[in-house]
Design a protein around this motif. Structure first.
Motif, PDB file in Angstrom:
ATOM      1  N   MET A   1       0.816  -1.190   0.000  1.00  0.00           N
ATOM      2  CA  MET A   1       0.000   0.000   0.000  1.00  0.00           C
ATOM      3  C   MET A   1       0.870   1.268   0.000  1.00  0.00           C
ATOM      4  N   ASN A   2       1.991   1.239   0.764  1.00  0.00           N
ATOM      5  CA  ASN A   2       2.900   2.392   0.774  1.00  0.00           C
ATOM      6  C   ASN A   2       3.423   2.703  -0.620  1.00  0.00           C
ATOM      7  N   PHE A   3       3.663   1.646  -1.400  1.00  0.00           N
ATOM      8  CA  PHE A   3       4.193   1.838  -2.750  1.00  0.00           C
ATOM      9  C   PHE A   3       3.193   2.607  -3.609  1.00  0.00           C
ATOM     10  N   ILE A   4       1.924   2.255  -3.520  1.00  0.00           N
ATOM     11  CA  ILE A   4       0.892   2.923  -4.319  1.00  0.00           C
ATOM     12  C   ILE A   4       0.726   4.371  -3.865  1.00  0.00           C
ATOM     13  N   ILE A   5       0.684   4.598  -2.562  1.00  0.00           N
ATOM     14  CA  ILE A   5       0.577   5.959  -2.037  1.00  0.00           C
ATOM     15  C   ILE A   5       1.796   6.778  -2.460  1.00  0.00           C
ATOM     16  N   ALA A   6       2.969   6.149  -2.402  1.00  0.00           N
ATOM     17  CA  ALA A   6       4.201   6.834  -2.824  1.00  0.00           C
ATOM     18  C   ALA A   6       4.103   7.261  -4.278  1.00  0.00           C
ATOM     19  N   GLN A   7       3.592   6.386  -5.131  1.00  0.00           N
ATOM     20  CA  GLN A   7       3.479   6.710  -6.547  1.00  0.00           C
ATOM     21  C   GLN A   7       2.483   7.850  -6.782  1.00  0.00           C
ATOM     22  N   ILE A   8       1.379   7.847  -6.037  1.00  0.00           N
ATOM     23  CA  ILE A   8       0.382   8.917  -6.171  1.00  0.00           C
ATOM     24  C   ILE A   8       0.977  10.252  -5.738  1.00  0.00           C
ATOM     25  N   LEU A   9       1.639  10.270  -4.579  1.00  0.00           N
ATOM     26  CA  LEU A   9       2.249  11.507  -4.090  1.00  0.00           C
ATOM     27  C   LEU A   9       3.375  11.965  -5.018  1.00  0.00           C
ATOM     28  N   GLY A  10       4.120  11.030  -5.553  1.00  0.00           N
ATOM     29  CA  GLY A  10       5.150  11.376  -6.523  1.00  0.00           C
ATOM     30  C   GLY A  10       4.543  11.985  -7.773  1.00  0.00           C
ATOM     31  N   THR A  11       3.442  11.424  -8.216  1.00  0.00           N
ATOM     32  CA  THR A  11       2.751  11.942  -9.398  1.00  0.00           C
ATOM     33  C   THR A  11       2.290  13.377  -9.178  1.00  0.00           C
ATOM     34  N   ILE A  12       1.734  13.649  -8.022  1.00  0.00           N
ATOM     35  CA  ILE A  12       1.282  15.012  -7.709  1.00  0.00           C
ATOM     36  C   ILE A  12       2.480  15.968  -7.687  1.00  0.00           C
ATOM     37  N   GLY A  13       3.538  15.578  -6.989  1.00  0.00           N
ATOM     38  CA  GLY A  13       4.731  16.431  -6.900  1.00  0.00           C
ATOM     39  C   GLY A  13       5.347  16.706  -8.256  1.00  0.00           C
ATOM     40  N   TYR A  14       5.492  15.670  -9.041  1.00  0.00           N
ATOM     41  CA  TYR A  14       6.118  15.838 -10.353  1.00  0.00           C
ATOM     42  C   TYR A  14       5.255  16.641 -11.307  1.00  0.00           C
ATOM     43  N   SER A  15       3.955  16.490 -11.214  1.00  0.00           N
ATOM     44  CA  SER A  15       3.057  17.293 -12.051  1.00  0.00           C
ATOM     45  C   SER A  15       3.202  18.780 -11.724  1.00  0.00           C
ATOM     46  N   LEU A  16       3.293  19.080 -10.443  1.00  0.00           N
ATOM     47  CA  LEU A  16       3.479  20.473 -10.028  1.00  0.00           C
ATOM     48  C   LEU A  16       4.820  21.025 -10.506  1.00  0.00           C
ATOM     49  N   LEU A  17       5.862  20.220 -10.425  1.00  0.00           N
ATOM     50  CA  LEU A  17       7.171  20.689 -10.869  1.00  0.00           C
ATOM     51  C   LEU A  17       7.165  21.008 -12.361  1.00  0.00           C
ATOM     52  N   ALA A  18       6.605  20.112 -13.162  1.00  0.00           N
ATOM     53  CA  ALA A  18       6.549  20.349 -14.606  1.00  0.00           C
ATOM     54  C   ALA A  18       5.782  21.628 -14.902  1.00  0.00           C
ATOM     55  N   TYR A  19       4.691  21.807 -14.221  1.00  0.00           N
ATOM     56  CA  TYR A  19       3.874  23.007 -14.414  1.00  0.00           C
ATOM     57  C   TYR A  19       4.655  24.269 -14.038  1.00  0.00           C
ATOM     58  N   GLY A  39       5.418  16.714  -2.029  1.00  0.00           N
ATOM     59  CA  GLY A  39       5.104  15.434  -2.680  1.00  0.00           C
ATOM     60  C   GLY A  39       6.335  14.570  -2.862  1.00  0.00           C
ATOM     61  N   PHE A  40       7.438  15.164  -3.328  1.00  0.00           N
ATOM     62  CA  PHE A  40       8.681  14.398  -3.541  1.00  0.00           C
ATOM     63  C   PHE A  40       9.190  13.775  -2.255  1.00  0.00           C
ATOM     64  N   THR A  41       9.240  14.596  -1.212  1.00  0.00           N
ATOM     65  CA  THR A  41       9.798  14.136   0.055  1.00  0.00           C
ATOM     66  C   THR A  41       9.014  12.943   0.573  1.00  0.00           C
ATOM     67  N   THR A  42       7.712  13.076   0.594  1.00  0.00           N
ATOM     68  CA  THR A  42       6.867  11.987   1.070  1.00  0.00           C
ATOM     69  C   THR A  42       7.010  10.763   0.172  1.00  0.00           C
ATOM     70  N   HIS A  43       7.075  10.993  -1.103  1.00  0.00           N
ATOM     71  CA  HIS A  43       7.251   9.917  -2.085  1.00  0.00           C
ATOM     72  C   HIS A  43       8.495   9.084  -1.771  1.00  0.00           C
ATOM     73  N   TYR A  44       9.635   9.755  -1.626  1.00  0.00           N
ATOM     74  CA  TYR A  44      10.881   9.028  -1.390  1.00  0.00           C
ATOM     75  C   TYR A  44      10.957   8.428   0.007  1.00  0.00           C
ATOM     76  N   ILE A  45      10.331   9.057   0.989  1.00  0.00           N
ATOM     77  CA  ILE A  45      10.275   8.460   2.330  1.00  0.00           C
ATOM     78  C   ILE A  45       9.538   7.135   2.260  1.00  0.00           C
ATOM     79  N   LEU A  46       8.390   7.128   1.590  1.00  0.00           N
ATOM     80  CA  LEU A  46       7.588   5.904   1.484  1.00  0.00           C
ATOM     81  C   LEU A  46       8.296   4.811   0.672  1.00  0.00           C
TER      82      LEU A  46
END
Length: 166
Positions: A1-19, A39-46
């Motif tokens: 479950m952490n992996f999926i949450i990590a991917q979602i938070l990573g997706t949000i963070g990366y989308s914001l960065l690109a924007y 988003g990135f920080t939480t992503h990599y922690i998870l």
């Protein structure tokens, strides 16, 4: 479950960065990137990627400071003078393997770019930093990071070329 949450938070963070790279001024870029770093920080922690987490925490702190003191070059220089050795110490303490150096290089270049008032130089550093993080994402099998680092790389290159002075 952490992996999926990590991917979602990573997706949000990366989308914001690109924007953020499509914004016209430094304040707008930094403001959006503050949220991206959460988003990135939480992503990599998870994901258990310690060096990536540390780099993102330091990046988050730097972005907040730079955002509020972006017109005071003296304060930005002091911040960089503090953050660079701190990054070195934190890299030593969080070192996982040779691939840990990639986010450190990306983070270091980003810190130094904060001293620039030239938004396009910041975009150029974003290109190099993104390449470093892409390698790290591949090593740590972060699917959202791999996909979005490629997207960010393309976005940063387009924004850089589009805004390059002739």
């Amino acid at each position: 479950m952490n992996f999926i949450i990590a991917q979602i938070l990573g997706t949000i963070g990366y989308s914001l960065l690109a924007y953020s790279f499509f914004k016209k001024n430094k304040k707008q870029i930094l403001f959006i990137q503050i949220f991206a770093y959460i988003g990135f920080t939480t992503h990599y922690i998870l994901l258990g990627a310690l060096t990536g987490s540390v780099c993102n925490i330091l990046g988050f702190i730097a972005l907040i400071f730079i955002y509020f003191f972006s017109d005071d070059i003296r304060k930005k220089k002091i911040l960089v003078i503090i953050l660079v050795p701190l990054l070195g110490v934190m890299t030593y303490l969080s070192y996982e393997n040779i691939y840990s150096l990639f986010p450190v290089v990306g983070c270091l270049l980003t810190f130094i770019s904060f001293l620039s008032k030239n938004v396009n130089k910041i975009r150029f550093v974003g290109i190099i930093s993104t390449a470093c993080w892409l390698i790290y994402a591949i090593i740590y099998v972060s699917y959202s990071a791999i996909i979005f680092e490629v997207i960010i790389l393309i976005a940063a290159v387009i924004a850089y070329i589009k805004n390059k002075k002739h």
